[in-house]
Structure formats: structure tokens, C-alpha cells
Design a protein around this motif. Structure first.
Motif, PDB file in Angstrom:
ATOM      1  N   ALA A 112       0.870  -1.269   0.035  1.00 18.06           N
ATOM      2  CA  ALA A 112      -0.069  -0.117  -0.081  1.00 18.06           C
ATOM      3  C   ALA A 112       0.886   1.297   0.124  1.00 18.06           C
ATOM      4  O   ALA A 112       1.971   1.071   0.212  1.00 18.06           O
ATOM      5  N   THR A 169       1.283   3.581  12.304  1.00 18.49           N
ATOM      6  CA  THR A 169       1.022   2.396  12.749  1.00 18.49           C
ATOM      7  C   THR A 169       1.270   1.034  12.156  1.00 18.49           C
ATOM      8  O   THR A 169       0.788  -0.050  12.451  1.00 18.49           O
ATOM      9  N   THR A 229      -1.605  -2.201  -4.154  1.00 21.94           N
ATOM     10  CA  THR A 229      -2.339  -2.689  -3.430  1.00 21.94           C
ATOM     11  C   THR A 229      -3.131  -3.996  -3.699  1.00 21.94           C
ATOM     12  O   THR A 229      -3.098  -4.842  -2.779  1.00 21.94           O
ATOM     13  N   ASP A 230      -3.451  -4.225  -4.971  1.00 15.95           N
ATOM     14  CA  ASP A 230      -3.909  -5.558  -5.481  1.00 15.95           C
ATOM     15  C   ASP A 230      -3.057  -6.513  -5.545  1.00 15.95           C
ATOM     16  O   ASP A 230      -1.999  -6.519  -6.170  1.00 15.95           O
ATOM     17  N   GLU A 245     -16.846  -6.816   8.650  1.00 12.41           N
ATOM     18  CA  GLU A 245     -15.939  -6.138   8.257  1.00 12.41           C
ATOM     19  C   GLU A 245     -14.940  -5.778   9.377  1.00 12.41           C
ATOM     20  O   GLU A 245     -15.309  -5.633  10.304  1.00 12.41           O
ATOM     21  N   TRP A 246     -13.581  -5.684   9.082  1.00 17.81           N
ATOM     22  CA  TRP A 246     -12.630  -5.714  10.332  1.00 17.81           C
ATOM     23  C   TRP A 246     -12.945  -4.363  11.183  1.00 17.81           C
ATOM     24  O   TRP A 246     -13.073  -4.906  12.475  1.00 17.81           O
ATOM     25  N   ASN A 247     -13.155  -3.266  10.905  1.00 21.40           N
ATOM     26  CA  ASN A 247     -13.438  -2.201  11.918  1.00 21.40           C
ATOM     27  C   ASN A 247     -14.755  -2.458  12.671  1.00 21.40           C
ATOM     28  O   ASN A 247     -14.692  -2.179  14.081  1.00 21.40           O
ATOM     29  N   THR A 248     -15.629  -2.925  12.086  1.00 16.16           N
ATOM     30  CA  THR A 248     -16.950  -3.338  12.810  1.00 16.16           C
ATOM     31  C   THR A 248     -16.673  -4.391  13.739  1.00 16.16           C
ATOM     32  O   THR A 248     -17.204  -4.730  15.087  1.00 16.16           O
ATOM     33  N   LEU A 293     -13.825  -5.271  15.179  1.00 15.98           N
ATOM     34  CA  LEU A 293     -13.115  -4.833  16.404  1.00 15.98           C
ATOM     35  C   LEU A 293     -14.179  -4.073  17.437  1.00 15.98           C
ATOM     36  O   LEU A 293     -13.901  -4.506  18.404  1.00 15.98           O
ATOM     37  N   SER A 294     -15.054  -3.313  17.052  1.00 14.03           N
ATOM     38  CA  SER A 294     -15.854  -2.847  17.657  1.00 14.03           C
ATOM     39  C   SER A 294     -16.819  -3.697  18.305  1.00 14.03           C
ATOM     40  O   SER A 294     -17.421  -3.360  19.425  1.00 14.03           O
ATOM     41  N   ASN A 322     -13.831  -6.287  20.869  1.00 13.69           N
ATOM     42  CA  ASN A 322     -12.899  -5.725  21.785  1.00 13.69           C
ATOM     43  C   ASN A 322     -13.839  -5.480  23.041  1.00 13.69           C
ATOM     44  O   ASN A 322     -13.282  -5.352  24.187  1.00 13.69           O
ATOM     45  N   ALA A 359      -5.996 -12.266  15.745  1.00 11.54           N
ATOM     46  CA  ALA A 359      -4.354 -12.045  15.542  1.00 11.54           C
ATOM     47  C   ALA A 359      -3.691 -11.022  16.013  1.00 11.54           C
ATOM     48  O   ALA A 359      -4.381  -9.808  15.908  1.00 11.54           O
ATOM     49  N   TRP A 360      -2.646 -11.196  16.659  1.00  8.07           N
ATOM     50  CA  TRP A 360      -1.434 -10.056  16.931  1.00  8.07           C
ATOM     51  C   TRP A 360      -0.294 -10.198  16.530  1.00  8.07           C
ATOM     52  O   TRP A 360       0.363 -11.217  16.258  1.00  8.07           O
ATOM     53  N   MET A 361       0.233  -9.156  16.387  1.00  5.67           N
ATOM     54  CA  MET A 361       1.697  -8.939  15.959  1.00  5.67           C
ATOM     55  C   MET A 361       2.346  -8.228  16.948  1.00  5.67           C
ATOM     56  O   MET A 361       1.749  -6.912  17.129  1.00  5.67           O
ATOM     57  N   PHE A 396      -8.010  -6.401  26.467  1.00  2.00           N
ATOM     58  CA  PHE A 396      -8.575  -7.217  25.424  1.00  2.00           C
ATOM     59  C   PHE A 396      -8.960  -8.350  25.833  1.00  2.00           C
ATOM     60  O   PHE A 396      -8.829  -9.192  24.974  1.00  2.00           O
TER      61      PHE A 396
END
Lengths: 315, 515
Positions: free
Chosen positions: B32, B43, B226-227, B390-393, B395-396, B399, B412-414, B437
Motif C-alpha cells: 500500500a 502504525t 494494493t491489489d 468487516e474488520w473495523n466493525t 473490532l468494535s 473488543n 491475530a496479533w503481531m 483486550f
């Protein structure tokens, strides 16, 4: 004519204002916020609150909207939260890339579509007509992103003739031939469907006109066939072709979103997709507003052009 | 029709098109466009891959490991109580803008991030500044000595300094560029920032005066693509020399081609499914163990992920070799044992809700992985209903805690330190209501005590022992379905030499060559 244009421009203002409210609300109502997108797994309530404070997102919605619109009227679109860059800079840069892509495909689809449509109408039911209709149908029914991948596979990977992605070469380049080489694949992919639509409608419009009395009169008077078709018939058919081109202009602008992703064309569509997924509110709001304004203007332009050709519509 | 005509045009225009990339200039296909090259603002690992080549930190991870070695600091002392860290700085280092690197510069860097009243605090926000929230003060002892005082002993401090958030920026450049600093970065690293052309390239050139010896490459060009399919196409058509994050389906194709080399490295990454221990079937440890036996993780990493990951055994990834417990083996695939455990717990035929994300940072291939897990659990008689977000949804949703929402959720965590993940997700004091978390409400006082102790231990060997115990206990308690540790991959052309991926997911190019 000036009054007509003025009236249309005034009518566009509530449309754009309404749109600004809708975009603002939609971005507020979808779950997740920029702080969360920035922090990802680290989005503890404390951290989210700290970032929201820094971005001014802890204020009430109406307050945020009023501040946004107020700044906008002074030409300040704010800064992208994620890219940390003025929204206007980013949007204008991206939008010019989109306009190049959409403009090129509009030219391709207008020229090829109209030519194919005329030939098809003149040779109605002949072999040429059948072959053109066959390709037009394929063009209309082929998903553009798939065609894009096929193009990349052959022209870039197999034959190494054209670059697979981007708008300019990474080193050197940057001139017009360089831009054209990068433009060919995405612009023709984007043009394919629109070309089919323009060809079909041109064919129908031409057939309609060719049956009319004044054409028969012209032919009876001994006007050459070429002149009959291109001077008389085509000019009459243009009245119905131009609004179609206006719609196609909107269509290629919209279609640019996924073509830009496939070909990594640095345009507005690609930017918006990413900005929505990272909840980059100001960037999405600014980008949508500017795109919508241009869309309104393009349609206005098509209507004006049509009114100029056909005075009956001016009223 | 349009395509045929254009093809003809293409043939005439294309003649000078496909020169290969020039020697000594490395073109990297990134996933990206970077957001910012201010390492304190950014980040994303995508941005950090560029930043680590432009900047240095006080310390860094030694090549190929997660062990700390000197960088801009030559050595350091830690006080008995673990509260004072004093660093001796390297002499004669200058930033790319010609200003000297010294203790004042270090102080400026951390004060900007941590003090909301700092003159340049508005050049933020600094999302990951909390990595250093234990820092009370940064003092200039003399020009080449700097002292950090912490408000409590915090052993992960050194790993955090070695993370990209600890990279040192030029104060003069921040003062000159203000909020636009992220697009005009200045560091002390092996490559100097040259140019950022939006959505086209970021160029960095060799720093001939680099303190650790000038790099071999003349320049590096980072291209955003990106793709994933387009990125692969660019690699095949000769447009880039390094392809990052190859889609699993394409790795084999490059592996079998002599013109390319596939480079892999395990990273500090864990992919797991958290199990709601507060309510429902997973409140019983036997049911949690049962799902660990029921899922065929070997097949997940070899079939779904095409060998781009390894089976995981617990919450601490093997990349932290000094803290990883070799004696803890992953749960074997044993559906019979799973059925027996379910029968014993009276949970046969239970219905479970599984929250799955469509994508997201470090999530690999979350939907196919989710459905594969669903199928394995169905085979032992558990009815799993999948809900995708979807990812942001996602997480909310996840979390704030799984209570009332579901029995299992992917995650998943890094991380840069073995402490981070268990500390934030497995302690009793990290329940969502407390701001942590631990969304699956796992609680074991023994684990709590070990993790608290490990934070205070500044001796790495002693810390390592404590994490090994954490691993053994959590493996038995099975708060999660342990699934995979991602192996990051890159493909390079045969012209590229000495290319290595680092376990901290950075992309260190100072020793790379290209013919």
C-alpha cells in the motif's frame, strides 16, 4: 441560455448540500472510527479517547458538521487523519488522475461506439452489422475487472508489451508517451462496456432517423449517400446520442473505482475505497463532495450541449 | 473490438516499454501507499518497512533475531530497581539534514510523543506513544548521555525502544516541516529520503556517511501496489525486484521458478480463536480442550494457507526464541479424544456462535479459515453458526467483550515483545471493562502473578523462564483455540543478493545487493 445554465446551477446547490449531510451521517453511522482504524488491535478505550481528542472527534455531531462545512466554505477541506495531509491536495491530485482515465475511456467509447453504431445501422442485418453486434454484446456482458485481469495477463505478463500497473514508470519516464503506455490497458478496459452501450444506442437512433421523410427527400434530390448519412442523419441522431454520452461519462467515472484498483491507477476511486476502510472521515467526505459536484457539472454540460442542438429543450 | 484496435496501437507504442529495473536500484512492491514516514505517527508495518531504512533507534533487533543490540546508543546501564535507564550515545552521528544526533535530540523525540504540551505535540497524534507510557522523564546528562526514568519497572521497555515507534527523528526537520514532517522525513539511517510521489513511489538513496558502513545499493524505490494479483503481475512482468506479502496461492509458482527466490521468516505473530470462558459451553475447560483437539491445524496451514504459516502451540510465538517453551507441543488432531471430552462435559451437540472477520491486519485468510474450523467442529458434533463482519466493525464488536454476543471469535496479533499479547489479553486485570483486550474473560491467578513478575524482571533469562511457565499453564487451560504463527514471505528476483526478512516484520535493506 445563460438563464437556463444559472437555473440548473442553482438547483444543484441543495443537491450537493443534501449529499454533504448524507455522507457525513453515513460515515458517522458505520461502526468503527479513525482512532480505532489507526490503533487496530491496540484500540483500548483510553487510547481511542486520547486520539479522538487529538482529532477533535470528541465533539457533538452537529458541532463537527458545522465546523466542517464552515471550513469548507473557506476552501479548507481539513487534513486526512490517516495520510496526515491536506484533503484538498490529495483529492485534486487523485481526481486529475481519474479524469485522465475517465476522459480517455470516454473518448474511446464515443469514437468507437458511434462509428460502430453508424456502420451497424447503415448495414442493417448485413454481415458487418452481425459481427459488430456480436462484439458489442460480449463487451456489454463482460465484467470489466475480469477483462482487466485478462489484459494484464496477456499484455503485461505474457508479452511484456505494456506495464501492468501504475500511471508513470517508477524511474525515468513521466512524459506523455509514458503516460499513454500506462493508460492504454485501464482506459480500454473501462471503455469496453460503455462502447457497447453507445454503439447500440447510436445504431437505434440512426435507424430511427434513416426511416424519416427528410432522409428520403434528401436521397430523392440526389444528395450523395455519405452526405445523407453523416450530414443529415447523424446530425439528427446526435440529439439522442449526446445525453447517452453524458450518462456514460458518469458511468466511466463510477466504473473507475474498480478499474483503478485492478491497475493500481492512482485515482479518486482507489483513494475512496481505502479511505472508507480506514474511516478517514474528512478524506471520504471531501472526495465524495468534489466527485459529486463534478458529476453534476458534467451532466449539466451534456444537457446544455443537447439544448444547443435541439432548441425545443431550452424552455 | 476496442481491445483489438488498442492492441494494435499498443504494439507500436510499446517498443521501449519493458526495460528491466536498473542495477543497484532496488524496486520494492509494497502492499500500500505509506500513510506517513514519521515513525511516531505511523502504525502500519507497511510504513515501518520504509522507516527502518531511513532511521535508527537507540537500540535495534540483531539481524535474524529479536535480541537487542546497540544502534545509536553504544551501551547502557539499568539501575538496580529497574527504574533508570542510562544510555551512552554514538559519537559523530549526524542526521541526513546535517544536524548532530545527541542527547537533546533523543529528549525531543520522546517529549514530543509523551507530553501533550510539547511545542510540537500538534504534529501528532502519536497512536503508539503508550509503548513508552512508563517513561516519567527523559534527561540530558551530557551531550552524549541520556537518562530515562520510569514510573514503574517495565521490562518490555528495551524491546519497545527497538520497535519502529522508538526510531529517532531529526528535531530540526520536525521544526522545519511541522505537520508535513511525515512526508519529509529525516533520520540517521542507511538511506536518505529523496522523494515521495503520491501513489507512485517513495525513493531513498544511499547515505554515504552511514555510521555502520554505507549500503551497497545506490537507491531503493518503494512502489505501492494494493491489489495482490497486480503485485504478482508486476513481479512477473519485471516491474519490481522484491514482492512483499505474496498471496499463498502464488508462492508455489515462484518457488518452482529459477528466476525467483522465495524468502520466508517466522514472525512474532499469533492467529487464534478466543473462547468465551464466562458463559456457555466454553466455561468448561474440557470443552475448550476438545475444540483444540477437534480442529485439524496441520491441514489449515498446509491447505488453506498453502504453507505460509506454522501450527501454533500457545500465546507466545516461537519467534521470541528466548521466551518460547519448546516443551509445549501443539494439541494433536484427535477428533475421538475431542468427542470423549465433549461427552464428559455433557456438551455434545452444543450450538456455538463464531464471530469471523472478512479481513484485517494479520488475519491471513479469515473467512476460509473460519469455515474450515466450522467444518472440523461439525465433525465432532458441534453446530457452529458463523457471523462475518468487516474488520473495523469486527473490532468494535469483539473488543468490548464476547458476553452476550458469541462463543468464539477470530483474532491475530503481531507484537514486539512476548509480554504484550498475554499481558493485554490473558490477565484478569485486562477484562474489557478494565480497558484490556481479554474479551474471552480468561482468568487464572497463577498466570496473573507470573505476568506481573515478568514485567519487573530486567534479566532476559529470568523473564524468559517466566514466559515459559505462562505458556505451559495457558496451553493446559486452553483459553483459545491455538491455530497458527504466520511466516511472512517475500519473493526476490535472482539479481537480488543477501535479502533477509526479519522476525520483527521490518525490512532491513542495508546489506542487500542487486546486480
Amino acid at each position: 441560455m445563460t438563464a437556463y445554465i444559472g437555473k440548473r446551477l442553482l438547483a444543484a446547490i441543495p443537491v450537493i448540500l443534501g449529499l454533504s449531510i448524507i455522507v457525513f451521517l453515513v460515515m458517522k453511522l458505520i461502526p468503527g472510527d479513525p482512532a480505532q482504524a489507526l490503533l487496530g488491535s491496540y484500540a483500548t478505550p483510553d487510547n481511542v479517547a486520547r486520539i479522538n481528542r487529538a482529532l477533535g472527534l470528541d465533539r457533538s455531531w452537529p458541532e463537527q458538521y458545522v465546523i466542517w462545512i464552515g471550513n469548507l466554505l473557506q476552501g479548507d477541506f481539513g487534513r486526512s487523519y490517516i495520510l496526515n495531509r491536506p484533503v484538498l491536495d490529495e483529492v485534486l491530485e487523485r481526481f486529475s488522475a481519474t479524469l485522465i482515465l475517465a476522459g480517455a475511456s470516454l473518448i474511446i467509447c464515443s469514437v468507437l461506439g458511434i462509428l460502430a453504431g453508424i456502420v451497424s445501422a447503415v448495414r442493417q442485418f448485413g454481415w458487418t452489422d452481425r459481427i459488430i453486434t456480436f462484439f458489442v454484446l460480449i463487451g456489454i456482458s463482460m465484467p470489466a475487472f475480469f477483462l482487466g485481469l485478462v489484459f494484464i495477463l496477456f499484455f503485461a505478463v505474457q508479452w511484456k508489451l505494456l506495464p501492468a500497473s501504475g500511471m508513470y514508470a517508477v524511474y525515468g519516464g513521466g512524459d506523455l508517451p509514458d503516460l499513454l503506455r500506462h493508460l492504454i490497458l485501464p482506459a480500454s478496459t473501462l471503455a469496453i462496456v460503455a462502447t457497447g452501450v453507445v454503439a447500440r444506442l447510436t445504431r437505434a437512433a440512426m435507424l430511427e432517423v434513416l426511416r424519416q421523410d427528410f432522409i428520403r427527400t434528401a436521397r430523392a434530390k440526389g444528395v450523395s449517400e455519405n452526405k445523407v448519412i453523416y450530414r443529415h442523419a447523424f446530425r439528427a441522431a446526435l440529439v439522442s446520442i449526446i445525453p447517452v454520452l453524458g450518462i456514460q461519462a458518469g458511468f466511466v467515472l463510477g466504473g473507475a473505482v474498480y478499474i483503478e484498483t485492478v491497475f493500481q491507477w492512482p485515482g479518486l476511486g482507489q483513494m475512496l475505497v481505502k479511505a472508507v476502510s480506514t474511516r478517514d472521515l474528512l478524506l471520504v467526505q471531501g472526495g465524495v463532495l468534489i466527485a459529486a459536484t463534478v458529476y453534476v457539472l458534467v451532466n449539466l454540460l451534456a444537457d446544455v450541449a443537447q439544448a444547443m442542438i435541439d432548441p425545443r429543450l431550452k424552455a | 473490438m476496442a481491445s483489438a484496435l488498442l492492441a494494435a496501437t499498443a504494439l507500436t507504442l510499446a517498443a521501449p516499454a519493458m526495460a528491466q529495473t536498473p542495477p543497484n536500484i532496488l524496486v520494492v512492491g509494497q502492499i500500500a501507499e505509506p500513510a506517513s514516514l514519521d515513525p511516531h505517527v505511523s502504525t502500519a508495518s507497511n510504513d515501518f518497512r520504509i522507516a527502518v531504512n531511513i532511521y535508527d533507534g537507540l537500540v535495534r533487533n540483531a539481524p535474524g533475531t529479536l535480541e537487542i543490540e546497540p544502534a545509536l546508543a553504544t551501551d547502557w546501564t539499568i539501575s538496580e530497581d529497574g527504574l533508570e535507564y542510562t544510555f551512552n550515545l554514538r559519537d559523530g552521528v549526524t542526521f541526513h539534514d546535517g544536524t548532530p544526533f545527541n542527547a537533546e535530540a533523543v529528549k525531543f523525540n520522546f517529549d514530543r510523543m509523551l507530553d501533550e504540551n510539547h511545542a510540537f505535540a500538534s504534529t501528532g497524534p502519536f497512536p503508539l506513544a503508550f509503548f513508552f507510557s512508563a517513561v516519567e522523564t527523559v534527561e540530558v546528562v551530557d551531550d552524549l548521555t541520556v537518562k530515562f526514568t520510569l514510573n514503574e519497572p517495565f521490562a518490555p521497555f528495551m524491546s519497545n525502544l527497538a520497535s519502529p515507534t522508538g526510531l529517532i527523528v531529526s528535531p530540526a526537520a520536525v521544526e522545519a516541516s511541522g505537520a508535513d514532517y511525515g512526508r519529509n522525513p529525516v533520520g540517521t539511517g542507511p538511506f536518505k529520503f529523496e522523494e515521495w510521489q503520491s501513489n507512485t513511489r517513495v525513493v531513498a538513496s544511499r547515505n554515504d556517511a552511514y555510521w555502520d558502513g554505507a549500503p551497497a545499493l545506490e537507491a531503493v524505490i518503494f512502489r505501492p501496489i494494493t491489489d495482490a494479483n497486480t503485485r504478482v503481475a508486476e513481479m512477473l512482468s519485471g516491474g519490481i525486484d522484491v514482492l512483499l506479502e505474496t498471496p499463498p496461492d502464488n508462492v508455489a509458482q515462484f518457488r518452482n521458478d529459477a528466476n525467483y527466490q522465495v524468502v520466508e521468516a517466522v514472525g512474532p505473530h499469533v492467529w487464534y480463536v478466543m473462547l468465551n470462558a464466562k458463559e456457555g459451553p466454553f466455561a468448561d475447560v474440557r470443552v475448550r480442550q476438545a475444540v483444540n483437539y477437534a480442529v485439524n491445524k496441520e491441514s489449515l496451514v498446509t491447505d488453506v494457507l498453502q504453507g505460509t504459516a506454522e501450527v501454533s502451540a500457545g500465546p507466545i510465538p516461537p519467534a521470541f526464541n528466548w521466551a518460547y517453551n519448546e516443551d509445549v507441543a501443539p494439541y494433536p488432531y484427535d477428533p475421538e479424544k475431542a468427542k470423549a471430552l465433549l461427552a464428559e462435559a455433557g456438551a455434545e451437540g452444543a450450538s456455538l456462535t463464531f464471530l469471523v472477520t472478512e479481513g484485517g491486519s494479520g488475519m491471513l485468510d479469515p473467512v476460509p479459515m473460519g469455515t474450515a474450523i466450522q467444518a472440523d467442529l461439525a465433525a465432532v458434533g458441534l453446530n457452529v453458526e458463523i457471523k462475518t463482519y468487516e474488520w473495523n466493525t469486527f473490532l468494535s464488536e469483539v473488543n468490548p467483550g464476547l458476553e452476550g454476543k458469541g462463543d468464539m471469535a477470530e483474532m491475530a496479533w503481531m507484537t514486539s515483545d512476548p509480554d504484550t499479547l498475554p499481558f493485554l489479553t490473558l490477565r484478569t486485570a485486562a477484562f474489557p471493562a478494565e480497558g484490556g483486550f481479554n474479551s474471552s474473560y480468561y482468568s487464572n491467578p497463577e498466570v496473573d502473578a507470573l505476568l506481573d513478575q515478568a514485567r519487573l524482571a530486567t534479566d532476559p533469562a529470568e523473564r524468559g523462564e517466566l514466559y515459559k511457565q505462562v505458556q505451559a499453564i495457558t496451553h493446559e487451560d486452553a483459553p483459545w483455540l491455538f491455530v497458527a504463527n504466520w511466516k511472512q514471505n517475500a519473493v526476490v528476483t535472482s539479481a537480488v543478493g543477501d535479502f533477509e526478512l526479519q522476525p520483527d516484520f521490518s525490512l532491513v535493506l542495508r546489506d542487500v545487493t542487486k546486480q
